[in-house]
Design a protein around this motif. Sequence first.
Motif, PDB file in Angstrom:
ATOM      1  N   VAL A   1       7.254  -7.309  -3.072  1.00  0.00           N
ATOM      2  CA  VAL A   1       5.954  -6.639  -3.101  1.00  0.00           C
ATOM      3  C   VAL A   1       5.297  -6.692  -1.727  1.00  0.00           C
ATOM      4  O   VAL A   1       4.080  -6.643  -1.615  1.00  0.00           O
ATOM      5  N   SER A   2       6.124  -6.790  -0.687  1.00  0.00           N
ATOM      6  CA  SER A   2       5.591  -6.993   0.657  1.00  0.00           C
ATOM      7  C   SER A   2       4.888  -5.757   1.217  1.00  0.00           C
ATOM      8  O   SER A   2       4.040  -5.882   2.101  1.00  0.00           O
ATOM      9  N   SER A   3       5.247  -4.581   0.739  1.00  0.00           N
ATOM     10  CA  SER A   3       4.690  -3.363   1.329  1.00  0.00           C
ATOM     11  C   SER A   3       3.721  -2.630   0.403  1.00  0.00           C
ATOM     12  O   SER A   3       3.452  -1.448   0.602  1.00  0.00           O
TER      13      SER A   3
ATOM     14  N   HIS B   1      -0.743   1.549  -4.979  1.00  0.00           N
ATOM     15  CA  HIS B   1       0.177   1.000  -5.978  1.00  0.00           C
ATOM     16  C   HIS B   1      -0.594   0.294  -7.094  1.00  0.00           C
ATOM     17  O   HIS B   1      -0.191   0.348  -8.254  1.00  0.00           O
ATOM     18  N   VAL B   2      -1.682  -0.365  -6.736  1.00  0.00           N
ATOM     19  CA  VAL B   2      -2.532  -0.987  -7.759  1.00  0.00           C
ATOM     20  C   VAL B   2      -3.109   0.095  -8.673  1.00  0.00           C
ATOM     21  O   VAL B   2      -3.129  -0.048  -9.899  1.00  0.00           O
ATOM     22  N   GLN B   3      -3.569   1.190  -8.066  1.00  0.00           N
ATOM     23  CA  GLN B   3      -4.168   2.272  -8.845  1.00  0.00           C
ATOM     24  C   GLN B   3      -3.163   2.930  -9.780  1.00  0.00           C
ATOM     25  O   GLN B   3      -3.525   3.383 -10.871  1.00  0.00           O
TER      26      GLN B   3
ATOM     27  N   ALA C   1       7.213  -0.821 -12.899  1.00  0.00           N
ATOM     28  CA  ALA C   1       7.398  -2.023 -12.079  1.00  0.00           C
ATOM     29  C   ALA C   1       8.483  -1.813 -11.033  1.00  0.00           C
ATOM     30  O   ALA C   1       8.307  -2.126  -9.848  1.00  0.00           O
ATOM     31  N   VAL C   2       9.618  -1.276 -11.461  1.00  0.00           N
ATOM     32  CA  VAL C   2      10.749  -1.096 -10.541  1.00  0.00           C
ATOM     33  C   VAL C   2      10.422  -0.065  -9.466  1.00  0.00           C
ATOM     34  O   VAL C   2      10.841  -0.195  -8.312  1.00  0.00           O
TER      35      VAL C   2
ATOM     36  N   ALA D   1      -1.186  -9.550  -4.209  1.00  0.00           N
ATOM     37  CA  ALA D   1      -1.336 -10.543  -5.276  1.00  0.00           C
ATOM     38  C   ALA D   1      -1.556  -9.869  -6.629  1.00  0.00           C
ATOM     39  O   ALA D   1      -0.997 -10.293  -7.651  1.00  0.00           O
ATOM     40  N   ILE D   2      -2.365  -8.811  -6.636  1.00  0.00           N
ATOM     41  CA  ILE D   2      -2.638  -8.101  -7.895  1.00  0.00           C
ATOM     42  C   ILE D   2      -1.373  -7.449  -8.433  1.00  0.00           C
ATOM     43  O   ILE D   2      -1.049  -7.554  -9.622  1.00  0.00           O
ATOM     44  N   VAL D   3      -0.631  -6.772  -7.561  1.00  0.00           N
ATOM     45  CA  VAL D   3       0.595  -6.093  -7.985  1.00  0.00           C
ATOM     46  C   VAL D   3       1.625  -7.104  -8.462  1.00  0.00           C
ATOM     47  O   VAL D   3       2.322  -6.870  -9.465  1.00  0.00           O
ATOM     48  N   ALA D   4       1.763  -8.235  -7.769  1.00  0.00           N
ATOM     49  CA  ALA D   4       2.711  -9.265  -8.206  1.00  0.00           C
ATOM     50  C   ALA D   4       2.370  -9.755  -9.611  1.00  0.00           C
ATOM     51  O   ALA D   4       3.260  -9.923 -10.456  1.00  0.00           O
ATOM     52  N   ALA D   5       1.093  -9.978  -9.878  1.00  0.00           N
ATOM     53  CA  ALA D   5       0.687 -10.431 -11.209  1.00  0.00           C
ATOM     54  C   ALA D   5       0.973  -9.370 -12.264  1.00  0.00           C
ATOM     55  O   ALA D   5       1.469  -9.679 -13.356  1.00  0.00           O
ATOM     56  N   LEU D   6       0.679  -8.108 -11.950  1.00  0.00           N
ATOM     57  CA  LEU D   6       0.900  -7.030 -12.910  1.00  0.00           C
ATOM     58  C   LEU D   6       2.387  -6.817 -13.183  1.00  0.00           C
ATOM     59  O   LEU D   6       2.798  -6.639 -14.337  1.00  0.00           O
TER      60      LEU D   6
END
Length: 348
Positions: free
Chosen positions: A202-204, A209-211, A266-267, A79-84
């Motif tokens: 962003v399933s995996s 990745h957040v860091q 992002a990519v 969820a965090i990565v999707a938002a970012l």
Amino acid sequence: MTGHSTDEETPQRSNIVSRPLVATSILIGGLGFLFLTMCLSILYGAADIQFRTIWESLYSYDPSSTAHQIIRNLRIPRAIVAALIGAALAMSGSIMQGMTRNPLASPSIMGVTAGATFMMAIALALFPHSSNLMLMLWGFVGAGLGTGIVFVVGSISKTGLTPVKLALAGTAVTAILSSLSTAISIHFDIAKDVSFWYAGGVSSVQWIHVQLLAPVALIGFVIAIIVAGSITVLNLGDDVARGLGQQTLLVKIISTLVVLLLTGAAVSISGTIGFIGLVIPHITRFLVGVNYRWIIPCSAILGGILLVVADTISRMINPPFETPVGTVTAIIGVPFFLYLARREGRGL
């Protein structure tokens, strides 16, 4: 500036007057709604999880609980990565459209994402054990490569760049780079890995990745806010901006670097997710006006909301299987792009 340009500039200047109340409402209400969509994204998925379980996983984590592990290690970082990523792509699109005064500009259309994916295919082929950080760096290089080729190709004409010519050049370069990426993936037998970036999703994602993404997104956001006022003036045209004392070349260089930074990061994590950078800036301008001091932060929030919602929908279309989130955003973005292309076609 000379007096004869006053009549032409007055409508443009009046457009700079933004709608601060609407923008403030989006910033405050949007943050709340983004948090709500992230909670729903954590709640819904293949595994049936109750809201109480989410609360327990945060404040009394039990490593032996499968539900707690799913929430803490999979759904929260997702969820965090999707938002970012949604925020990063939307900000990139806003900057590109403001900088080029091209309503069709976006990372997916201008070859930015295709270039990043191409270089990452090369990285996977030549350096199969590359770390997440190295893949991100390859993504930065590829984003710059794709953008540079598009602008060079689009400029090869007597009349120079127009919005549609730039879009056509981006489409052609994207097709070429995608074909080369496919050829590389087949030759080096990495088709499965490369296909992930083409599908987009962003399933995996994990906490690593957040860091990696959070600091890059924060740096890009801060720089974008700093140059937002200059982008607003630049949107009036280079001559007007120079007349108002703007260093147009410096602003364009900084803005381009921010776009490459955000899009490349992002990519490298989510792959190709199209049309967020095209649709969100237009919606934001419609709501708040054309002052980029408001457009950029509001676009970030709306972009984050869109991708989190799209990711949640992608899990609900055909459970327990997941539909690529890029497909969901394309369903929204393709009609919008065709409408804009038709409207701007008169500029050919």
